[in-house]
Write a protein that holds these residues in place. Sequence first.
Motif, PDB file in Angstrom:
ATOM      1  N   THR A  70      29.230  45.185  24.166  1.00  0.00           N
ATOM      2  CA  THR A  70      28.925  45.681  25.507  1.00  0.00           C
ATOM      3  C   THR A  70      28.989  44.574  26.552  1.00  0.00           C
ATOM      4  O   THR A  70      28.843  44.845  27.739  1.00  0.00           O
ATOM      5  N   THR A  73      32.904  55.303  31.524  1.00  0.00           N
ATOM      6  CA  THR A  73      31.864  54.305  31.253  1.00  0.00           C
ATOM      7  C   THR A  73      31.067  54.038  32.520  1.00  0.00           C
ATOM      8  O   THR A  73      31.510  53.349  33.434  1.00  0.00           O
ATOM      9  N   LEU A  76      29.273  46.577  29.806  1.00  0.00           N
ATOM     10  CA  LEU A  76      29.363  48.026  29.611  1.00  0.00           C
ATOM     11  C   LEU A  76      27.977  48.604  29.368  1.00  0.00           C
ATOM     12  O   LEU A  76      27.765  49.414  28.478  1.00  0.00           O
TER      13      LEU A  76
END
Length: 196
Positions: A44, A158, A176
């Motif tokens: 992430t 996202t 993310l």
Amino acid sequence: MKKLLVRLGLVAAALALVGGCATQGEDAVATGGEFTFVSPGGQTRLFYAPDERGRVSGMAGESLLEEGKQLGLDDFKGQVVVLNIWGSWCGPCRAEADDLQAVQDKAGPKGVQVLGINVRDSRSAAVDFHRDRGLTYPSIYDPSGRSLLALRQFPRSTVPATIVLDRNHRVAAVFLTAMLESELLPEVEKVAAEPA
């Protein structure tokens, strides 16, 4: 004729192999080339060294707060830009808005600009969100996510996501996940301190 078809088949196979390799792994962000997002395999937080960074260009859209006015990366030449993809409907986006404003307040004098990209939202809900939280950084109003095409192959679903661009608008970091000021500010300041 049969030999010609075999040769053409071999050439096509060789081109497919070379083309397939060009978009795999670390090579997807070519030095000095355009940024192309590569699936992070569950990560992430992604960081790119200066010689691995791809440039983002052509990102623009209508200003959220000033209908009819275009807003984009070209408005922030020579600045570190912190792109934040958000929606008023997104719980983590609501949680991180104050942190992004704190990054703007503290890093702005160092040549940093937070730029929101509001997606999958109504203008009235997004404007209310922006004003209720006292956000001073601008946002692109982009309900369809079309401006995100400049982040080639970036998944438009996202949300939230934060992307730190260096002064040449090359991708230095991708997050993310929702971000806290304590996590984002040091990364932004590190990029802002790099030689221009």
